[in-house]
Design a protein around this motif. Structure first.
Motif, PDB file in Angstrom:
ATOM      1  N   ARG A 106     145.221 -15.644  28.839  1.00 58.61           N
ATOM      2  CA  ARG A 106     146.655 -15.406  28.616  1.00 58.61           C
ATOM      3  C   ARG A 106     147.344 -14.950  29.896  1.00 58.61           C
ATOM      4  O   ARG A 106     148.460 -15.368  30.196  1.00 58.61           O
ATOM      5  CB  ARG A 106     146.824 -14.381  27.500  1.00 58.61           C
ATOM      6  N   GLU A 148     150.711 -16.654  18.910  1.00 57.19           N
ATOM      7  CA  GLU A 148     151.888 -15.867  19.295  1.00 57.19           C
ATOM      8  C   GLU A 148     152.286 -16.115  20.743  1.00 57.19           C
ATOM      9  O   GLU A 148     153.476 -16.167  21.051  1.00 57.19           O
ATOM     10  CB  GLU A 148     151.626 -14.380  19.059  1.00 57.19           C
ATOM     11  N   LEU A 149     151.316 -16.288  21.626  1.00 50.36           N
ATOM     12  CA  LEU A 149     151.618 -16.609  23.020  1.00 50.36           C
ATOM     13  C   LEU A 149     152.382 -17.922  23.105  1.00 50.36           C
ATOM     14  O   LEU A 149     153.413 -18.006  23.768  1.00 50.36           O
ATOM     15  CB  LEU A 149     150.326 -16.710  23.842  1.00 50.36           C
ATOM     16  N   GLU A 163     154.127 -19.457  20.768  1.00 49.00           N
ATOM     17  CA  GLU A 163     155.446 -19.307  20.150  1.00 49.00           C
ATOM     18  C   GLU A 163     156.385 -18.498  21.030  1.00 49.00           C
ATOM     19  O   GLU A 163     157.584 -18.791  21.111  1.00 49.00           O
ATOM     20  CB  GLU A 163     155.306 -18.688  18.768  1.00 49.00           C
ATOM     21  N   ASP A 164     155.850 -17.484  21.699  1.00 53.83           N
ATOM     22  CA  ASP A 164     156.665 -16.659  22.591  1.00 53.83           C
ATOM     23  C   ASP A 164     157.187 -17.481  23.772  1.00 53.83           C
ATOM     24  O   ASP A 164     158.370 -17.407  24.112  1.00 53.83           O
ATOM     25  CB  ASP A 164     155.862 -15.468  23.096  1.00 53.83           C
ATOM     26  N   LEU A 165     156.323 -18.262  24.376  1.00 51.10           N
ATOM     27  CA  LEU A 165     156.756 -19.103  25.498  1.00 51.10           C
ATOM     28  C   LEU A 165     157.844 -20.074  25.050  1.00 51.10           C
ATOM     29  O   LEU A 165     158.838 -20.274  25.741  1.00 51.10           O
ATOM     30  CB  LEU A 165     155.566 -19.870  26.093  1.00 51.10           C
ATOM     31  N   TYR A 166     157.646 -20.651  23.876  1.00 46.29           N
ATOM     32  CA  TYR A 166     158.631 -21.596  23.348  1.00 46.29           C
ATOM     33  C   TYR A 166     159.967 -20.894  23.080  1.00 46.29           C
ATOM     34  O   TYR A 166     161.021 -21.418  23.434  1.00 46.29           O
ATOM     35  CB  TYR A 166     158.093 -22.238  22.068  1.00 46.29           C
ATOM     36  N   SER A 167     159.917 -19.710  22.489  1.00 44.29           N
ATOM     37  CA  SER A 167     161.161 -18.992  22.177  1.00 44.29           C
ATOM     38  C   SER A 167     161.901 -18.566  23.443  1.00 44.29           C
ATOM     39  O   SER A 167     163.118 -18.418  23.432  1.00 44.29           O
ATOM     40  CB  SER A 167     160.883 -17.782  21.285  1.00 44.29           C
ATOM     41  N   ARG A 168     161.151 -18.379  24.536  1.00 44.44           N
ATOM     42  CA  ARG A 168     161.776 -18.017  25.817  1.00 44.44           C
ATOM     43  C   ARG A 168     162.171 -19.249  26.633  1.00 44.44           C
ATOM     44  O   ARG A 168     162.495 -19.138  27.805  1.00 44.44           O
ATOM     45  CB  ARG A 168     160.833 -17.130  26.634  1.00 44.44           C
ATOM     46  N   ASN A 205     150.497 -16.899  31.510  1.00 45.64           N
ATOM     47  CA  ASN A 205     151.779 -16.235  31.775  1.00 45.64           C
ATOM     48  C   ASN A 205     152.179 -16.335  33.237  1.00 45.64           C
ATOM     49  O   ASN A 205     153.362 -16.435  33.552  1.00 45.64           O
ATOM     50  CB  ASN A 205     151.733 -14.776  31.328  1.00 45.64           C
ATOM     51  N   SER A 220     146.751 -14.186  18.230  1.00 45.47           N
ATOM     52  CA  SER A 220     147.341 -13.792  19.510  1.00 45.47           C
ATOM     53  C   SER A 220     147.637 -15.013  20.382  1.00 45.47           C
ATOM     54  O   SER A 220     148.622 -15.028  21.119  1.00 45.47           O
ATOM     55  CB  SER A 220     146.428 -12.816  20.252  1.00 45.47           C
TER      56      SER A 220
END
Length: 127
Positions: free
Chosen positions: A29, A64-65, A67-72, A33, A61
């Motif tokens: 991860r 979530e990583l 999905e987080d990248l996509y949402s950002r 990132n 986890s």
């Protein structure tokens, strides 16, 4: 370089324990990132999961990583591919198609492959 460094951290045995995979995903991860457009950590992570007989959705986890990248609005083609696969595993076919369509707009040599994936999902949906 990154993949060699990471692959030396685990044995090549089949069916690594869930905890071992989780620790490796945590390590990976950090690399994702730092450089989400680097294909190596994505391949390492998905290879660790799938190569040991697990599904991507088994590792919350990691999901979530993605999905987080996509949402950002971080649109790494490698992250998008993994996220689309996660959507397929969850049988959220409409969202998987949406992601494949985003990938199709990204200039790569895989345009026809993304069309193929969309076609396969649409066939699943029609059953």
């Amino acid at each position: 370089y990154v993949i060699i460094l990471m692959s030396s951290r685990i044995s090549s045995g089949i069916n690594a324990e869930y905890g071992v995979i989780e620790r490796e995903l945590e390590y990976t991860r950090a690399y994702i990132n730092k450089a989400p457009n680097n294909e190596s950590p994505w391949n390492y992570a998905t290879g660790m999961i799938k190569g040991n007989g697990h599904s991507l959705v088994d590792f919350k986890s990691f999901v979530e990583l993605c999905e987080d990248l996509y949402s950002r609005q971080i649109r790494s083609p490698f992250g998008l591919k993994v996220l689309a696969e996660i959507r397929e595993e969850r049988e959220d076919y409409a969202k998987a198609i949406d992601i494949y369509m985003v990938l199709k707009e990204t200039p790569t040599v895989r345009d026809r492959y993304w069309d193929y994936k969309v076609q396969c999902i649409r066939e699943l949906m029609s059953c």
